[in-house]
Design a protein around this motif. Structure first.
Motif, PDB file in Angstrom:
ATOM      1  N   GLY A  57      -7.874  -0.064  35.392  1.00 54.20           N
ATOM      2  CA  GLY A  57      -8.296   0.707  34.084  1.00 54.20           C
ATOM      3  C   GLY A  57      -9.088   0.040  33.339  1.00 54.20           C
ATOM      4  O   GLY A  57      -9.643  -1.034  33.666  1.00 54.20           O
ATOM      5  N   ARG A  58      -9.802   0.550  32.149  1.00 54.30           N
ATOM      6  CA  ARG A  58     -10.898  -0.107  31.454  1.00 54.30           C
ATOM      7  C   ARG A  58     -10.622   0.159  29.833  1.00 54.30           C
ATOM      8  O   ARG A  58     -10.167   1.199  29.732  1.00 54.30           O
ATOM      9  N   VAL A  59     -11.364  -0.652  29.098  1.00 51.86           N
ATOM     10  CA  VAL A  59     -11.414  -0.277  27.595  1.00 51.86           C
ATOM     11  C   VAL A  59     -12.698  -0.103  27.365  1.00 51.86           C
ATOM     12  O   VAL A  59     -13.526  -1.155  27.585  1.00 51.86           O
ATOM     13  N   LEU A  60     -13.243   0.979  26.783  1.00 45.67           N
ATOM     14  CA  LEU A  60     -14.474   1.235  26.423  1.00 45.67           C
ATOM     15  C   LEU A  60     -14.608   1.084  24.793  1.00 45.67           C
ATOM     16  O   LEU A  60     -14.017   2.011  24.277  1.00 45.67           O
ATOM     17  N   LEU A  61     -15.604   0.304  24.316  1.00 46.02           N
ATOM     18  CA  LEU A  61     -15.894   0.541  23.017  1.00 46.02           C
ATOM     19  C   LEU A  61     -17.301   1.193  22.667  1.00 46.02           C
ATOM     20  O   LEU A  61     -18.254   0.551  23.335  1.00 46.02           O
ATOM     21  N   ASP A  62     -17.424   2.200  22.158  1.00 50.65           N
ATOM     22  CA  ASP A  62     -18.305   2.932  21.893  1.00 50.65           C
ATOM     23  C   ASP A  62     -19.334   3.268  23.134  1.00 50.65           C
ATOM     24  O   ASP A  62     -20.583   2.951  23.434  1.00 50.65           O
ATOM     25  N   GLY A  63     -18.496   3.349  24.299  1.00 50.16           N
ATOM     26  CA  GLY A  63     -19.025   3.592  25.789  1.00 50.16           C
ATOM     27  C   GLY A  63     -19.352   2.167  26.657  1.00 50.16           C
ATOM     28  O   GLY A  63     -19.594   2.359  27.588  1.00 50.16           O
ATOM     29  N   ARG A  64     -19.132   1.437  25.748  1.00 54.72           N
ATOM     30  CA  ARG A  64     -19.339  -0.045  26.530  1.00 54.72           C
ATOM     31  C   ARG A  64     -18.102  -0.811  27.046  1.00 54.72           C
ATOM     32  O   ARG A  64     -17.191  -0.816  26.345  1.00 54.72           O
ATOM     33  N   ASP A  65     -18.013  -1.075  28.440  1.00 52.73           N
ATOM     34  CA  ASP A  65     -16.814  -1.592  29.094  1.00 52.73           C
ATOM     35  C   ASP A  65     -16.616  -2.931  28.563  1.00 52.73           C
ATOM     36  O   ASP A  65     -17.643  -3.867  28.572  1.00 52.73           O
ATOM     37  N   THR A  66     -15.566  -3.151  28.008  1.00 53.06           N
ATOM     38  CA  THR A  66     -15.259  -4.608  27.303  1.00 53.06           C
ATOM     39  C   THR A  66     -15.117  -5.653  28.576  1.00 53.06           C
ATOM     40  O   THR A  66     -15.472  -6.904  28.114  1.00 53.06           O
ATOM     41  N   ALA A  67     -15.361  -5.348  29.686  1.00 45.13           N
ATOM     42  CA  ALA A  67     -14.956  -6.400  30.834  1.00 45.13           C
ATOM     43  C   ALA A  67     -16.521  -7.040  30.922  1.00 45.13           C
ATOM     44  O   ALA A  67     -16.663  -7.961  31.567  1.00 45.13           O
ATOM     45  N   ASP A  68     -17.612  -6.210  30.452  1.00 40.93           N
ATOM     46  CA  ASP A  68     -18.646  -6.417  30.786  1.00 40.93           C
ATOM     47  C   ASP A  68     -19.245  -7.486  29.358  1.00 40.93           C
ATOM     48  O   ASP A  68     -20.387  -7.916  29.408  1.00 40.93           O
ATOM     49  N   VAL A  69     -18.293  -7.719  28.419  1.00 41.58           N
ATOM     50  CA  VAL A  69     -18.740  -8.328  27.273  1.00 41.58           C
ATOM     51  C   VAL A  69     -17.953  -9.598  27.316  1.00 41.58           C
ATOM     52  O   VAL A  69     -16.831  -9.880  27.744  1.00 41.58           O
ATOM     53  N   ASP A  70     -18.833 -10.656  27.027  1.00 37.61           N
ATOM     54  CA  ASP A  70     -18.286 -12.271  26.831  1.00 37.61           C
ATOM     55  C   ASP A  70     -16.967 -12.313  25.961  1.00 37.61           C
ATOM     56  O   ASP A  70     -17.096 -11.399  24.696  1.00 37.61           O
ATOM     57  N   PRO A  71     -15.829 -12.524  26.260  1.00 30.84           N
ATOM     58  CA  PRO A  71     -14.528 -12.270  25.676  1.00 30.84           C
ATOM     59  C   PRO A  71     -14.731 -12.907  24.108  1.00 30.84           C
ATOM     60  O   PRO A  71     -14.092 -12.470  23.073  1.00 30.84           O
ATOM     61  N   VAL A  72     -15.254 -14.150  23.873  1.00 28.69           N
ATOM     62  CA  VAL A  72     -15.411 -14.717  22.531  1.00 28.69           C
ATOM     63  C   VAL A  72     -16.339 -13.863  21.498  1.00 28.69           C
ATOM     64  O   VAL A  72     -16.103 -13.527  20.384  1.00 28.69           O
ATOM     65  N   GLU A  73     -17.351 -13.318  22.040  1.00 29.13           N
ATOM     66  CA  GLU A  73     -18.380 -12.375  21.453  1.00 29.13           C
ATOM     67  C   GLU A  73     -17.672 -11.191  20.976  1.00 29.13           C
ATOM     68  O   GLU A  73     -17.640 -10.674  20.054  1.00 29.13           O
ATOM     69  N   LEU A  74     -16.622 -10.486  21.909  1.00 29.02           N
ATOM     70  CA  LEU A  74     -15.906  -9.596  21.762  1.00 29.02           C
ATOM     71  C   LEU A  74     -14.998  -9.586  20.575  1.00 29.02           C
ATOM     72  O   LEU A  74     -14.999  -8.863  19.654  1.00 29.02           O
ATOM     73  N   ARG A  75     -14.274 -10.761  20.549  1.00 32.81           N
ATOM     74  CA  ARG A  75     -13.401 -11.227  19.510  1.00 32.81           C
ATOM     75  C   ARG A  75     -13.788 -11.209  18.177  1.00 32.81           C
ATOM     76  O   ARG A  75     -13.151 -10.903  17.252  1.00 32.81           O
ATOM     77  N   ARG A  76     -15.040 -11.831  18.239  1.00 29.75           N
ATOM     78  CA  ARG A  76     -15.706 -12.039  16.927  1.00 29.75           C
ATOM     79  C   ARG A  76     -15.867 -10.654  16.306  1.00 29.75           C
ATOM     80  O   ARG A  76     -16.351 -10.578  14.863  1.00 29.75           O
ATOM     81  N   GLY A  77     -16.204  -9.572  17.009  1.00 32.17           N
ATOM     82  CA  GLY A  77     -16.632  -8.248  16.581  1.00 32.17           C
ATOM     83  C   GLY A  77     -15.349  -7.365  16.204  1.00 32.17           C
ATOM     84  O   GLY A  77     -15.429  -6.410  16.068  1.00 32.17           O
ATOM     85  N   LEU A  78     -14.180  -8.022  16.412  1.00 32.71           N
ATOM     86  CA  LEU A  78     -12.923  -7.295  16.198  1.00 32.71           C
ATOM     87  C   LEU A  78     -11.901  -7.992  15.225  1.00 32.71           C
ATOM     88  O   LEU A  78     -11.905  -9.146  15.345  1.00 32.71           O
ATOM     89  N   GLY A  79     -11.541  -7.140  14.185  1.00 29.60           N
ATOM     90  CA  GLY A  79     -10.665  -7.855  13.293  1.00 29.60           C
ATOM     91  C   GLY A  79      -9.154  -7.860  13.943  1.00 29.60           C
ATOM     92  O   GLY A  79      -8.838  -7.065  14.603  1.00 29.60           O
ATOM     93  N   TYR A  80      -8.396  -8.846  13.437  1.00 32.76           N
ATOM     94  CA  TYR A  80      -7.040  -9.151  14.261  1.00 32.76           C
ATOM     95  C   TYR A  80      -6.210  -9.321  13.317  1.00 32.76           C
ATOM     96  O   TYR A  80      -6.283 -10.492  12.702  1.00 32.76           O
ATOM     97  N   VAL A  81      -5.092  -8.783  13.188  1.00 34.43           N
ATOM     98  CA  VAL A  81      -3.992  -9.019  12.035  1.00 34.43           C
ATOM     99  C   VAL A  81      -2.708  -8.944  12.743  1.00 34.43           C
ATOM    100  O   VAL A  81      -2.399  -7.827  13.458  1.00 34.43           O
ATOM    101  N   ILE A  82      -1.892  -9.875  12.541  1.00 31.15           N
ATOM    102  CA  ILE A  82      -0.581 -10.010  13.396  1.00 31.15           C
ATOM    103  C   ILE A  82       0.415 -10.493  12.386  1.00 31.15           C
ATOM    104  O   ILE A  82       0.214 -10.817  11.036  1.00 31.15           O
ATOM    105  N   GLN A  83       1.891 -10.070  12.759  1.00 27.71           N
ATOM    106  CA  GLN A  83       2.933 -10.219  12.079  1.00 27.71           C
ATOM    107  C   GLN A  83       2.837 -11.803  12.049  1.00 27.71           C
ATOM    108  O   GLN A  83       2.653 -12.431  12.497  1.00 27.71           O
ATOM    109  N   GLY A  84       3.348 -12.238  10.614  1.00 28.07           N
ATOM    110  CA  GLY A  84       3.287 -13.932  10.417  1.00 28.07           C
ATOM    111  C   GLY A  84       2.041 -14.164  10.109  1.00 28.07           C
ATOM    112  O   GLY A  84       1.998 -15.539   9.748  1.00 28.07           O
TER     113      GLY A  84
END
Length: 328
Positions: A57-84
């Motif tokens: 399967g795939r994850v698409l952000l605004d139509g773009r497959d996240t598998a085609d995006v550098d993971p570091v670049e991807l994560r810098r463009g996503l806010g992430y909040v976790i428990q703790g």
């Protein structure tokens, strides 16, 4: 928009964590991933930012497959909040919030302005909190800093993994209120993991209920999930109290009102309570009725009185909603 397209994750040994999940999560909405422990909620969230790689399967952000995006670049463009929260203990509050902007090469002046703006946004006075260490903060304050850090680079998408789960009930409610206020101001696309039905109903625009084996059981508004469970699993998960919870997602409408003069005082002398607005929830109207001397509450549209909602009318509205008679 985030599209999960037949997303599947199998762990070594063959255990299925997420099974063919397909969802369209709309921009600027809060989409809740709800379900019991082990149903794949956190795994799904981590596949969005590629902390976990899908088996299929795939994850698409605004139509773009996240598998085609550098993971570091991807994560810098996503806010992430976790428990703790996971604040860096060796960095002061301001430096924690500034982590991503500094990685992106922002100037010192711009970083400082953004840190102060965000601390103020989450209800922490910058002058008082900017230079504190994480260990000097309460759990609720640390969680607020975590939200500020996730918003620092103004990401369009915010991923939240049970961010309020470790807090006591009072602080949890306070942080939920703060989250709702923030979302009205910043309008992010939010994917929010929780196992708490009350939290999902209170915070979510839509709720995806995941069942055992990571299968999607239902995706709909809080009212749809509470009032029209799609499967026996969903009906069992929302429980017998769903009728009471449904009051919090069922609006007051003009059709349920009586003319003001038709409802006399029932409790002797006394003042009526503050009116409730049209489209308030039945839960809000019930709270007002229980405080009222007349056993009813005036409903207003702006400054115009629309009529009166009685306890009897509220009971009938709730009964019809729960029974499925009232689909409006």
């Amino acid at each position: 928009m985030i599209r999960l397209d037949s997303l599947t994750k199998r762990w070594p040994g063959g255990r299925v964590a997420v099974d063919g999940l397909s969802l369209d999560l709309m921009a600027t909405e809060v989409s809740m991933l709800l379900g019991p422990s082990g149903c794949g909620k956190t795994t799904t969230l981590k596949m969005v930012n590629r902390l976990v790689q899908p088996t299929a399967g795939r994850v698409l952000l605004d139509g773009r497959d996240t598998a085609d995006v550098d993971p570091v670049e991807l994560r810098r463009g996503l806010g992430y909040v976790i428990q703790g929260v996971g604040l860096f203990p060796h960095l002061r509050v301001g430096a924690n919030v500034a982590t991503v902007p500094r990685l992106l090469g922002w100037s010192s002046e711009r970083v400082r302005g953004r840190v102060d703006e965000l601390l103020d946004l989450v209800g922490l006075e910058p002058a008082s909190f900017r230079d504190r260490w994480p260990f000097e903060l309460s759990g609720g304050q640390r969680q607020r800093v975590g939200v500020a850090r996730a918003l620092a680079a103004d990401p369009p998408v915010l991923l939240m993994d049970e961010p309020f789960g470790a807090l006591d009930p009072e602080n949890r409610t306070r942080l939920q209120d703060e989250f709702l206020r923030l979302q009205r101001e910043v309008a992010k696309t939010v994917v929010f993991v929780t196992h708490d039905l009350d939290e999902a109903v209170r915070l979510g625009d839509r709720i995806a209920v995941l069942g055992p084996g990571g299968r999607l059981e239902q995706f709909g508004t809080p009212a749809e999930v509470l009032l029209r469970p799609a499967t026996p699993f969903v009906a069992g998960f929302v429980g017998a109290d769903r009728g009471i919870m449904a009051l919090s997602v069922t609006p007051v409408t003009a059709a349920r009102l009586q003319p003001d003069g038709a409802v006399p005082l029932s409790g002797g002398e006394g003042q009526d309570v503050t009116p409730v607005p049209l489209q308030a929830t039945l839960a809000e109207a019930l709270a007002a009725i229980l405080r009222s001397a007349r056993g009813a509450v005036t409903v207003v549209d702006g400054e115009r009185a629309c009529g009166v909602l009685t306890l009897e009318a509220l009971h009938e509205a709730g009964r019809r909603a729960v029974s499925g008679e009232d689909r409006g």
